[in-house]
Design an enzyme around this catalytic site. Structure first.
Site, PDB file in Angstrom:
ATOM      1  N   CYS A 243       0.829  -1.212   0.000  1.00  0.00           N
ATOM      2  CA  CYS A 243       0.000   0.000   0.000  1.00  0.00           C
ATOM      3  C   CYS A 243       0.858   1.253   0.000  1.00  0.00           C
ATOM      4  CB  CYS A 243      -1.007  -0.052   1.163  1.00  0.00           C
ATOM      5  SG  CYS A 243      -2.521   0.812   0.747  1.00  0.00           S
ATOM      6  N   HIS A 325      -3.986  -5.009   0.203  1.00  0.00           N
ATOM      7  CA  HIS A 325      -3.500  -5.616   1.445  1.00  0.00           C
ATOM      8  C   HIS A 325      -3.607  -7.128   1.374  1.00  0.00           C
ATOM      9  CE1 HIS A 325      -2.806  -2.107   4.083  1.00  0.00           C
ATOM     10  NE2 HIS A 325      -3.607  -1.512   3.214  1.00  0.00           N
ATOM     11  N   GLU A 327      -2.545  -9.306   3.316  1.00  0.00           N
ATOM     12  CA  GLU A 327      -2.777  -9.911   4.642  1.00  0.00           C
ATOM     13  C   GLU A 327      -4.251  -9.933   5.000  1.00  0.00           C
ATOM     14  OE1 GLU A 327      -1.769  -6.871   4.160  1.00  0.00           O
ATOM     15  OE2 GLU A 327      -2.967  -5.598   5.484  1.00  0.00           O
TER      16      GLU A 327
END
Ligand code: GLN
Length: 348
Positions: A243, A325, A327
């Protein structure tokens, strides 16, 4: 009974219900995520923003610290259609003003049509329209806060999983989500988290197998020290970023970032890999984008909705960055393999 007022650009006033009293101001953004309010509210990338949830209810499954991405709430104000007492008391305990019982669809379409905008909130038994307008009037633009990194970064070097037998990762903490560090530690990496304005010598002292630039709030151009570190070490050590990390790397390597109309914030953003053609659903939270990747980075993944760069790579220089993202936390796990690729690159 109206005991809260939201003032948005154009001096428009929206009436609401106070759920956590106080006055506040900031850039008004929205997320379409239908889950993950604990992770979003503790994501340092939202530092100083006013976060609107388009999903009509937040708080329906309580508040649990193990889901937090950091040690505190980062938005300076929260807006929802309906907010349970769990969330309202949590925000009140953190002195973050919050309002609900307003038409969040109206706010979202206003932002979508007019672009990201500044807003002011006044909430509580004594709140007035004038208070909200005064907050709006005092609100500065996000990009003006050049040292926002100092509010979200580690104070000094912090080591995670010191006994790990995996690669050593030097992570420049620009406001890192805890789940990004956890995703590296789960793969046996030892993560040395360093302040957002760390020096090249501090990074070299770690003798890293990989340099990782984290997510973070505000304008990526306000993280120039991180860019200097990238510029100094690119080609000497493998490089990864998520990001804001992708944006900082692009700015450091001859690219350019710019503010988006209203950004991507949600858990269902489709991204296509240009090499495989495969589309994955991703979690996103960003208001800037890489407008020009420069000559070093190659666009490998794009957003299906607007073609903005979602993946920038350079296989020769061992660089891999993602605008979204991987994750998740919250959101789909389609891209968790990004961390396998990062660790493999570090080990190679
Ligand atoms: N989640 C992030 O790292 C956000 C990056 C940057 N602050 C943006 O809004 O684009």
């Amino acid at each position: 009974m109206t005991d809260a007022f939201v003032a948005i650009e154009g001096d428009r006033i929206i009436e609401a219900r106070a759920r956590s009293p106080g006055t506040t101001r900031g850039e008004l953004v929205f997320t379409t995520a239908y889950t993950g309010y604990e992770e979003s509210l503790t994501d340092p990338s939202y530092e100083e923003q006013l976060l609107t949830f388009s999903y009509p209810l937040i708080g329906n499954y309580g508040v649990r610290e193990e889901r937090f991405e950091s040690d505190r709430v980062h938005p300076r104000g929260v807006l929802a259609r309906e907010m349970t007492e769990d969330v309202a008391s949590w925000l009140d305990g953190e002195d973050v003003p919050a309002v609900d019982h307003l038409d969040t669809r109206d706010i979202v379409t206003e932002i979508r049509d007019e672009g990201a905008m500044r807003a002011g909130i006044a909430a509580g038994p004594d709140a007035t329209r004038e208070d909200a307008l005064e907050q709006l009037d005092q609100c500065e633009h996000m990009s003006d806060h050049t040292e926002i990194g100092a509010q979200v970064s580690v104070d000094g070097p912090t080591v995670h999983n010191e006994a790990g037998d995996g690669p050593r990762v030097a992570l420049v903490d620009c406001g890192a989500k805890g789940s990004i560090i956890d995703s590296l530690v789960e793969r046996d990496a030892t993560v040395h988290a360093l302040p957002y304005d760390t020096s090249v010598s501090d990074i070299e002292a770690v003798d890293p197998d990989l340099l990782f630039i984290s997510n973070g709030p505000g304008d990526p151009e306000n993280f120039e020290r991180a860019g200097e570190v990238v510029d100094s070490l690119v080609g000497e050590v493998p490089l990864a970023g998520i990001c804001l990390g992708q944006q900082v790397v692009a700015n450091a390597l001859g690219g350019r970032t710019e503010k988006m109309e209203f950004g991507h914030r949600g858990v269902n953003q489709p991204v296509r890999d240009l090499r495989s053609g495969r589309v994955v659903m991703t979690t996103q939270n960003h208001g800037y984008t890489v407008a020009d990747p420069g000559d070093t980075l190659h666009v490998t993944q794009v957003n299906v909705n607007d073609d903005t760069p979602e993946g920038l790579d350079n296989d020769d220089l061992d660089i891999i960055t993602r605008q979204y993202h991987p994750e998740a936390n919250p959101g789909p796990h389609d891209s968790l393999s990004f961390f396998d690729d990062v660790v493999a690159m570090a080990e190679d």
